[in-house]
Design a protein around this motif. Structure first.
Motif, short mmCIF file in Angstrom:
data_model
loop_
_atom_site.label_atom_id
_atom_site.label_comp_id
_atom_site.label_asym_id
_atom_site.label_seq_id
_atom_site.Cartn_x
_atom_site.Cartn_y
_atom_site.Cartn_z
N GLY A 21 0.72 -1.40 -0.04
CA GLY A 21 -0.04 -0.04 0.08
C GLY A 21 0.71 1.37 0.03
N ALA A 22 2.05 1.13 0.51
CA ALA A 22 3.20 2.48 0.63
C ALA A 22 3.88 2.50 -0.77
CB ALA A 22 3.93 2.22 1.57
N ARG A 23 3.35 2.01 -2.03
CA ARG A 23 3.88 2.11 -3.27
C ARG A 23 2.81 3.08 -4.14
NH1 ARG A 23 9.06 -0.50 -4.00
NH2 ARG A 23 9.20 -2.41 -2.44
N PRO A 24 2.94 4.06 -3.94
CA PRO A 24 1.53 4.91 -4.72
C PRO A 24 1.85 5.18 -6.01
CG PRO A 24 3.17 6.52 -3.40
CD PRO A 24 3.48 5.26 -3.16
N THR B 251 7.09 -4.40 -5.69
CA THR B 251 5.61 -4.98 -5.67
C THR B 251 4.80 -4.05 -7.12
OG1 THR B 251 4.56 -3.64 -4.33
CG2 THR B 251 5.44 -5.78 -3.54
N PRO B 252 4.01 -4.50 -7.77
CA PRO B 252 3.44 -5.92 -7.57
C PRO B 252 4.17 -6.88 -7.77
CG PRO B 252 2.49 -4.88 -9.36
CD PRO B 252 3.39 -3.98 -8.84
N GLN B 253 3.67 -7.98 -6.82
CA GLN B 253 4.38 -9.48 -7.15
C GLN B 253 2.95 -10.22 -7.74
OE1 GLN B 253 6.60 -10.99 -4.13
NE2 GLN B 253 8.25 -9.34 -4.41
N GLY B 254 3.05 -10.78 -8.74
CA GLY B 254 1.79 -11.58 -9.48
C GLY B 254 2.04 -12.97 -9.57
N ASP C 12 10.94 -3.12 -13.55
CA ASP C 12 10.09 -2.16 -13.18
C ASP C 12 10.84 -0.73 -13.32
OD1 ASP C 12 7.82 -0.79 -12.04
OD2 ASP C 12 8.25 -1.40 -9.92
N GLU C 13 9.83 0.51 -13.07
CA GLU C 13 10.52 1.91 -13.12
C GLU C 13 10.92 2.32 -11.71
OE1 GLU C 13 6.69 3.04 -14.21
OE2 GLU C 13 6.88 1.87 -16.15
N PRO C 14 11.94 3.28 -11.73
CA PRO C 14 12.59 3.37 -10.42
C PRO C 14 11.62 4.23 -9.54
CG PRO C 14 13.57 4.72 -12.23
CD PRO C 14 12.62 3.73 -12.95
N THR C 15 10.47 4.99 -10.11
CA THR C 15 9.51 5.75 -9.42
C THR C 15 8.64 4.88 -8.63
OG1 THR C 15 8.31 5.82 -11.52
CG2 THR C 15 9.66 7.92 -10.79
N ASN C 16 8.85 3.67 -8.80
CA ASN C 16 7.92 2.64 -7.93
C ASN C 16 8.46 2.06 -6.59
OD1 ASN C 16 5.81 0.83 -7.27
ND2 ASN C 16 6.31 -0.74 -8.47
#
Ligand code: MG
Length: 392
Positions: free
Chosen positions: A108-111, A164-167, A204-208
């Motif tokens: 939840g803390a990865r907006p 995350t996300p981890q799918g 993934d992108e560094p902003t995540n």
């Protein structure tokens, strides 16, 4: 995309002690909303996600209700356990009945998780049992010595940072959680690695990044400010007087010598505000969304219309910055009701009353308003939307 359903579990059960605040970090403000609202929205509005299951701490139920307000596709939250692993297990159990084929588990803390990353993880699950968002390590890594200096340089080849996300295929991760030791896993993929199941890495992108410390919020605010743009919309409406003893203006009932004629409750102020928001979104007008020919809107309270417009703003990742309303009439006197109207409008829109202006003017006896044949209202709405909104 296949017809198989993909669900998301958003983990927000933490107490956020590392951010050193009384309010858990996922409920702290970010860009005028709660941090968690951004994370929830990314999944709730993704076209490939059937529904979102949040996992929260029981004492934060009220905060969660605020964070989730207006977002589509959210299941009622379930309560977390003692550890992250236990919280995820509760979230997975809660969606079992719905029969998901795949599930994405997200902090939840990865907006700042992007639509693209969510899609890429789902896509990877067509060939793998599990797939996680991750970033290759680019820094040189050092191992600390007992004395506190550098002991050695660690080869970074093949090292990734798990995000995350981890799918996962739903049945696979559910089984892994049910057979896992009670403690220890800091992510979900590690439960599959123990069983030798292939888990793919999705760049993934560094902003995540995960907001962990108080200082992370300043960086997040800067990122967000750079990704939003301001839009403005104008609304105008007129309703005619007819026989009656009460007008509804700005959601407030005001005794008067006449009432306003209209299909709904004829709240000319809320109609102008609603059209101003549709204008800022370039999303048509009130007559398109709520046709007067449709009997279901007969006598409808006009907050229904304003609710809808604000909901569209939120669904598109935006927020209402401020609203400026001018009522044009000789009577009734607006001054005594100004504050109550601003408070009611602010309540409907979920913003502070300091962001709502209610003004009034006469037309010096000129025109239809001057002849007291009706009331006109003008409104300007300013909103912020993701810059990418217009480009998709
Ligand atoms: Mg109207």
């Amino acid at each position: 995309m296949t017809a198989e359903k993909t669900f998301a579990v958003v983990v927000a059960g933490g107490r956020g002690t590392r951010a050193a605040t009384k309010t858990p970090k996922q409920y702290l403000p970010l860009g005028g909303e709660m941090l968690l609202t951004h994370s929830l929205r990314a999944f709730a509005t993704h076209p490939a996600i059937a529904a979102v299951q949040a996992v929260i701490a029981p004492e934060n139920a009220d905060l969660y209700a605020q964070a989730a307000a207006g977002l589509p596709n959210l299941l009622p939250p379930v309560f977390g356990g003692e550890s992250r692993q236990a919280s995820v297990a509760n979230g997975l159990a809660a969606i079992e009945e719905a029969g998901p084929a795949r599930v994405l588990i997200h902090d939840g803390a990865r907006p700042f998780v992007s639509t693209h990353t969510i899609s890429a993880v789902i896509e990877a699950l067509s060939v793998a049992e599990g797939a996680i968002a991750a970033q290759p390590v680019s820094d040189t890594l050092k191992r600390q010595s007992a004395a506190g200096g550098i002991d050695a340089t660690v080869a970074r080849d093949g090292l990734w940072r798990a995000q995350t996300p981890q799918g996962f295929r739903y049945e696979t991760i559910l089984a892994a959680h049910r057979s896992a030791p009670a403690e220890g896993a800091t992510d979900d993929a590690s439960l599959l690695e123990a069983d030798g199941i292939h888990v793919a890495l999705v760049p993934d992108e560094p902003t995540n990044f995960k907001l962990t410390y108080k200082e992370d919020f300043a960086l997040a605010e800067q990122l967000l400010a750079g990704s939003m743009e301001t839009r403005t919309g104008l609304g105008y409406d007129v309703h005619r007087f007819e026989e009656g003893d009460l007008v509804t203006l700005g959601g407030v009932d005001i005794p008067h010598t006449h009432r306003l004629k209209g299909h709904s409750d004829a709240d000319v102020a809320l109609h102008a505000l609603t059209d101003a928001l549709y204008g800022a979104l370039a999303a048509g007008d009130i007559g398109q969304h709520f046709p007067p020919s449709d009997p279901q809107w007969r006598g409808a309270p006009s907050h229904t219309f304003l609710d809808h417009a604000v909901g569209l703003v939120r669904q598109r990742g935006g927020q209402v910055v401020n609203l400026d309303l001018t009522l044009i009439c000789e009577a009734p006197k607006i001054g005594p009701h100004r504050e109550a109207m601003a408070a009611r409008i602010a309540e409907i829109c979920g913003i502070s009353a300091s962001r709502v202006a209610v003004k009034a003017t006469t037309t010096e006896g000129l025109g239809f308003a001057g002849r007291q044949e009706g009331i006109a209202a003008q409104a300007v709405a300013t909103i912020r939307l993701p810059t990418s909104d217009g480009d998709v």
